[in-house]
Scaffold this active site. Structure first.
Site, PDB file in Angstrom:
ATOM      1  N   ILE A  63     -46.955  18.173  93.908  1.00  0.00           N
ATOM      2  CA  ILE A  63     -45.851  18.504  94.219  1.00  0.00           C
ATOM      3  C   ILE A  63     -46.033  18.925  95.634  1.00  0.00           C
ATOM      4  CG2 ILE A  63     -45.998  20.679  93.165  1.00  0.00           C
ATOM      5  CD1 ILE A  63     -42.942  20.441  92.637  1.00  0.00           C
ATOM      6  N   SER A  64     -45.286  18.364  96.615  1.00  0.00           N
ATOM      7  CA  SER A  64     -45.134  18.620  97.987  1.00  0.00           C
ATOM      8  C   SER A  64     -44.933  19.853  98.227  1.00  0.00           C
ATOM      9  CB  SER A  64     -44.251  17.392  98.675  1.00  0.00           C
ATOM     10  OG  SER A  64     -44.951  16.391  98.742  1.00  0.00           O
ATOM     11  N   GLN A  65     -45.333  20.452  99.258  1.00  0.00           N
ATOM     12  CA  GLN A  65     -44.989  21.682 100.148  1.00  0.00           C
ATOM     13  C   GLN A  65     -43.497  21.524 100.151  1.00  0.00           C
ATOM     14  OE1 GLN A  65     -47.042  22.128 103.842  1.00  0.00           O
ATOM     15  NE2 GLN A  65     -45.828  23.863 104.410  1.00  0.00           N
TER      16      GLN A  65
END
Length: 215
Positions: A63-65
């Site tokens: 899950i992207s920053q």
């Protein structure tokens, strides 16, 4: 699924931090404040949900920053009712942010495990994108053209099929480069066969792979 005042306060603090880091689009910041990121993460990572960090979500993906999500979304220049293709559904968090901004979201995922999870989970928390299992490099030609296209994995070059699924004046945001580092790239379709390219700094994403994975 619990989303209490503590979580809401943590999101507000996260959005304030993103503003300090350079995210200026208020609609993007409001969407980050609204979407319960902790619900998209494995329970062991919930305490880290509102830190500005990427975390594993299974199937070798992350899950992207939040800063990266906000930065890409800001580059898209989303308007309400925009028809957006997202390449790489992942956890579904980015799709939820776009939906929160009033977009109509079509999202495609090559990992069947992640596709099935997002397809069942997102409606449970009130988000209803059109989810597809398939090869993101090919996009969704039957549903084109799109106002905006967002690629959430690093590509070695700009996928040609996606460029031609943009409307005129449409924007494609894609990280382009090697597996170790990509340049955030914006492609704007000027005319039928003319495109403008912008570069917006270095990032590191998981690679955009071809084909699909059924297991």
């Amino acid at each position: 699924m619990n989303d209490d005042l503590r979580h809401q306060g943590m999101r507000k603090k996260l959005a304030t931090g993103l503003k300090i880091k350079g995210i200026r689009n208020e609609k993007v910041l409001q969407a980050i404040e609204q979407v319960p990121r902790h619900l998209f993460m494995e329970s062991s990572f919930i305490n880290f949900a509102y830190k500005d960090q990427a975390f594993p979500i299974g199937a070798g993906q992350t899950i992207s920053q939040p800063y990266t999500v906000a930065f890409q979304t800001q580059l898209l220049q989303v308007s309400k009712n925009d028809k957006i293709l997202e390449v790489g559904t992942g956890s579904g968090y980015q799709a939820a942010v776009l939906l929160e901004m009033g977009a109509k979201v079509f999202t495609i995922e090559r990992q069947k495990e992640l596709y099935q999870k997002a397809q069942s989970f997102l409606p449970e928390i009130g988000y209803h994108p059109a989810c597809f299992f398939g090869d993101g490099y090919k996009g969704l030609p039957h549903f084109a053209p799109f106002d905006r296209i967002l690629v959430t994995a690093g590509a070695p070059s700009v996928p040609e099929d996606l460029k031609y699924q943009l409307k005129i004046d449409g924007r494609l945001v894609v990280p382009v480069g090697t597996e170790k580092r990509q340049e955030m790239t914006v492609i704007i379709r000027i005319s039928e066969n003319e495109f403008k390219t912008e570069k917006h700094g270095g990032f590191v994403f998981v690679p955009l792979l071809k084909g699909t994975v059924n297991s």
